[in-house]
Scaffold this motif. Structure first.
Motif, mmCIF file in Angstrom:
data_model
loop_
_atom_site.group_PDB
_atom_site.id
_atom_site.type_symbol
_atom_site.label_atom_id
_atom_site.label_comp_id
_atom_site.label_asym_id
_atom_site.label_seq_id
_atom_site.Cartn_x
_atom_site.Cartn_y
_atom_site.Cartn_z
ATOM 1 N N ILE A 129 21.134 -81.987 -64.099
ATOM 2 C CA ILE A 129 22.469 -82.575 -64.224
ATOM 3 C C ILE A 129 23.370 -82.250 -63.027
ATOM 4 O O ILE A 129 23.842 -83.158 -62.332
ATOM 5 C CB ILE A 129 23.161 -82.092 -65.522
ATOM 6 N N ILE A 130 23.614 -80.970 -62.798
ATOM 7 C CA ILE A 130 24.623 -80.583 -61.808
ATOM 8 C C ILE A 130 24.238 -81.014 -60.396
ATOM 9 O O ILE A 130 25.009 -81.707 -59.711
ATOM 10 C CB ILE A 130 24.871 -79.060 -61.869
ATOM 11 N N ILE A 131 23.051 -80.640 -59.952
ATOM 12 C CA ILE A 131 22.634 -80.992 -58.584
ATOM 13 C C ILE A 131 22.443 -82.505 -58.420
ATOM 14 O O ILE A 131 22.927 -83.084 -57.433
ATOM 15 C CB ILE A 131 21.371 -80.217 -58.189
ATOM 16 N N PRO A 132 21.762 -83.218 -59.335
ATOM 17 C CA PRO A 132 21.650 -84.671 -59.183
ATOM 18 C C PRO A 132 23.010 -85.373 -59.125
ATOM 19 O O PRO A 132 23.193 -86.313 -58.353
ATOM 20 C CB PRO A 132 20.863 -85.093 -60.427
ATOM 21 N N ASN A 133 23.977 -84.917 -59.946
ATOM 22 C CA ASN A 133 25.312 -85.520 -59.903
ATOM 23 C C ASN A 133 25.984 -85.282 -58.550
ATOM 24 O O ASN A 133 26.651 -86.170 -58.008
ATOM 25 C CB ASN A 133 26.180 -84.957 -61.031
ATOM 26 N N GLN A 134 25.806 -84.082 -58.023
ATOM 27 C CA GLN A 134 26.379 -83.796 -56.712
ATOM 28 C C GLN A 134 25.712 -84.633 -55.624
ATOM 29 O O GLN A 134 26.367 -85.059 -54.666
ATOM 30 C CB GLN A 134 26.257 -82.301 -56.414
ATOM 31 N N LYS A 135 24.427 -84.885 -55.784
ATOM 32 C CA LYS A 135 23.721 -85.714 -54.800
ATOM 33 C C LYS A 135 24.200 -87.170 -54.847
ATOM 34 O O LYS A 135 24.235 -87.850 -53.814
ATOM 35 C CB LYS A 135 22.208 -85.647 -55.048
ATOM 36 N N VAL A 136 24.573 -87.651 -56.029
ATOM 37 C CA VAL A 136 25.124 -89.007 -56.147
ATOM 38 C C VAL A 136 26.425 -89.105 -55.359
ATOM 39 O O VAL A 136 26.667 -90.072 -54.622
ATOM 40 C CB VAL A 136 25.366 -89.371 -57.631
ATOM 41 N N VAL A 137 27.271 -88.080 -55.502
ATOM 42 C CA VAL A 137 28.543 -88.061 -54.785
ATOM 43 C C VAL A 137 28.304 -88.025 -53.280
ATOM 44 O O VAL A 137 28.957 -88.752 -52.510
ATOM 45 C CB VAL A 137 29.390 -86.849 -55.232
ATOM 46 N N VAL A 138 27.360 -87.196 -52.831
ATOM 47 C CA VAL A 138 27.048 -87.106 -51.403
ATOM 48 C C VAL A 138 26.522 -88.442 -50.882
ATOM 49 O O VAL A 138 26.907 -88.902 -49.797
ATOM 50 C CB VAL A 138 26.030 -85.975 -51.138
ATOM 51 N N ARG A 155 31.168 -95.307 -49.795
ATOM 52 C CA ARG A 155 31.703 -95.690 -51.099
ATOM 53 C C ARG A 155 32.593 -94.584 -51.654
ATOM 54 O O ARG A 155 32.439 -93.413 -51.300
ATOM 55 C CB ARG A 155 30.569 -95.980 -52.089
ATOM 56 N N THR A 156 33.487 -94.951 -52.551
ATOM 57 C CA THR A 156 34.320 -93.966 -53.226
ATOM 58 C C THR A 156 33.556 -93.406 -54.415
ATOM 59 O O THR A 156 33.195 -94.157 -55.331
ATOM 60 C CB THR A 156 35.635 -94.589 -53.723
ATOM 61 N N PRO A 157 33.266 -92.105 -54.446
ATOM 62 C CA PRO A 157 32.475 -91.532 -55.541
ATOM 63 C C PRO A 157 33.183 -91.661 -56.882
ATOM 64 O O PRO A 157 34.409 -91.606 -56.969
ATOM 65 C CB PRO A 157 32.325 -90.063 -55.136
ATOM 66 N N ASP A 158 32.396 -91.837 -57.927
ATOM 67 C CA ASP A 158 32.924 -91.912 -59.286
ATOM 68 C C ASP A 158 33.229 -90.492 -59.771
ATOM 69 O O ASP A 158 32.346 -89.626 -59.760
ATOM 70 C CB ASP A 158 31.884 -92.568 -60.203
ATOM 71 N N PRO A 159 34.442 -90.215 -60.217
ATOM 72 C CA PRO A 159 34.793 -88.845 -60.642
ATOM 73 C C PRO A 159 34.040 -88.358 -61.876
ATOM 74 O O PRO A 159 34.036 -87.167 -62.163
ATOM 75 C CB PRO A 159 36.295 -88.943 -60.919
ATOM 76 N N LYS A 160 33.398 -89.282 -62.602
ATOM 77 C CA LYS A 160 32.718 -88.858 -63.831
ATOM 78 C C LYS A 160 31.586 -87.879 -63.537
ATOM 79 O O LYS A 160 31.281 -86.997 -64.349
ATOM 80 C CB LYS A 160 32.176 -90.061 -64.606
ATOM 81 N N TYR A 161 30.952 -88.011 -62.369
ATOM 82 C CA TYR A 161 29.830 -87.133 -62.046
ATOM 83 C C TYR A 161 30.294 -85.696 -61.873
ATOM 84 O O TYR A 161 29.628 -84.754 -62.305
ATOM 85 C CB TYR A 161 29.123 -87.633 -60.786
#
Length: 408
Positions: free
Chosen positions: A193-202, A209-215
């Motif tokens: 969860i935590i690392i994959p979500n951070q990778k989406v933001v990166v 793109r503007t990252p989604d704050p939900k992650y």
């Protein structure tokens, strides 16, 4: 002479040391970032969500947090993930060394369930995995929108698992596995969860793109869960050194109450770091829970040691009981160890045998042959020199017996 038993014991020590080192690194960074996030000053201009000035090691640090992400990806970005991964991997290796390879001694309790070693290992592996599946399902359900209700549901699962583990494993193994059950939830939070979500933001930042704050919100919630689960896991990992914690029929209740203590302790520190005051009532609740645990540990006592077992020897026990030199080793142990390692110790004010190890009957001594060999044969760890001075020939008798039984 380095035989297999000595090499294996040093291997276990090395893996345990690695586990402690990586756990310290993980817990330290986890506690630090939770405290940092709670203590951020939010009333600052600009895009940052908050900032904090800190002093340490002779220098000043100015830290800023972005709720979603900065406008551009920094050239250097430090990831905090290997601490969690290496802690879980080393812990899993240690569990296999102690409770799978040494399963007949430390994992299985024939007075609770008649299991083959492979069945015990299968249950061990399954219980570790099922915790994450149940917890993740809770988080992704509608209950996940109500953090307090979700944690109550998780606590109910932990209590049920604590009771179930104590129905099939030794008390020592049951508490350790409950700790592994919980630690797997924490590590999986980081990995899945935590690392994959951070990778989406990166990835969004790199693509413009503007990252989604939900992650970020999801990752922070899981990190907060880990924060509250950490202290109970540490207690459970240390519990195998204290028979009063695991050697009672109420061990499953003791383990459950430990999770409540973890919540009260972390609530105090999290409130303090968030500058919301210092709720000292949490220490009173923690102390009360600890007293209840201490009381439960002696009610009605260590049921596993009520009476000597009258049962046929297992294959491994027979291997040592029938080996050359067993009679001499048996007499040595009875004469030097059994005053403490008894179902009813007679040394001083001792209530329970140290580490829960009983050495009274032939099956007791044969079952614990490796421990006797390492503790009182090749080393002088036991018995304590202020309790009894063990004759060198007695130690030699133990060594000769063990090596005759193992062919080493």
């Amino acid at each position: 002479m380095y035989d297999l038993a000595i090499l294996w014991d040093w291997t276990a020590f090395a893996v345990r040391w690695l586990h402690v080192i990586t756990a310290v690194a993980w817990i330290g960074s986890s506690f630090y970032f939770i405290a940092l996030d709670l203590g951020l000053k939010r009333d600052i201009p600009g895009p940052a969500d908050g900032e904090e000035w800190q002093v340490h090691g002779g220098g000043f640090y100015h830290i800023q947090k972005y709720l979603v992400a900065p406008d551009a990806l920094p050239e250097h970005l430090t990831w905090f993930k290997w601490e969690a991964y290496s802690t879980w991997l080393s812990g899993a290796a240690l569990l296999m060394i102690v409770y799978w390879v040494g399963g007949e001694l430390f994992l299985l309790d024939p007075t609770k369930a008649d299991l083959a070693l492979w069945q015990g290992i299968a249950i061990s592996a399954a219980t570790i995995a099922v915790g994450w599946l149940l917890y993740d399902a809770l988080c992704k359900s509608k209950l996940g929108d109500y953090p307090t209700s979700m944690m109550v549901a998780l606590f109910a699962i932990i209590v049920a698992m604590s009771w179930g583990l104590n129905q099939v494993f030794t008390g020592r193994a049951a508490l350790l596995h409950l700790g592994a059950f919980t630690a797997t939830i924490m590590s999986a939070n980081v990995f899945f969860i935590i690392i994959p979500n951070q990778k989406v933001v990166v990835a969004d930042l790199k693509a413009g793109r503007t990252p989604d704050p939900k992650y970020g919100k999801i990752a922070k919630l899981r990190s907060t869960h880990n924060n509250y689960l950490t202290l109970p896991v540490i207690f459970l990992m240390l519990s195998n050194h204290y028979p009063l914690a695991f050697g009672t029929e109420y061990a499953w209740i003791i383990a459950s109450l430990v999770f409540m203590m973890g919540v009260t302790i972390r609530h105090f520190f999290n409130s303090m770091h968030a500058r919301k005051g210092r709720p000292h009532w949490t220490w009173a609740v923690t102390a009360a829970l600890f007293l209840v645990i201490a009381w439960l540990s002696t009610q009605p006592g260590m049921d596993s040691y009520d009476e000597a077992e009258a049962r046929p020897l297992t294959a491994i026990e027979a291997q040592f009981a029938n080996a050359a030199g067993f009679d001499a080793a048996y007499d040595t142990v009875i004469g030097n160890c059994s005053m403490c390692h008894a179902r009813e110790p007679v040394w001083g004010n001792m209530q329970w045998p140290p580490k829960g190890i009983v050495l009274e009957t032939e099956s007791d001594i044969a079952r614990h042959a490796k421990l006797v060999y390492l503790q009182a044969g090749v080393s002088h760890a036991m018995p304590p020199p202020n309790a009894i001075q063990m004759d060198p020939q007695a130690r030699a008798d133990i060594v000769e017996w063990y090596r005759a039984a193992t062919g080493s």
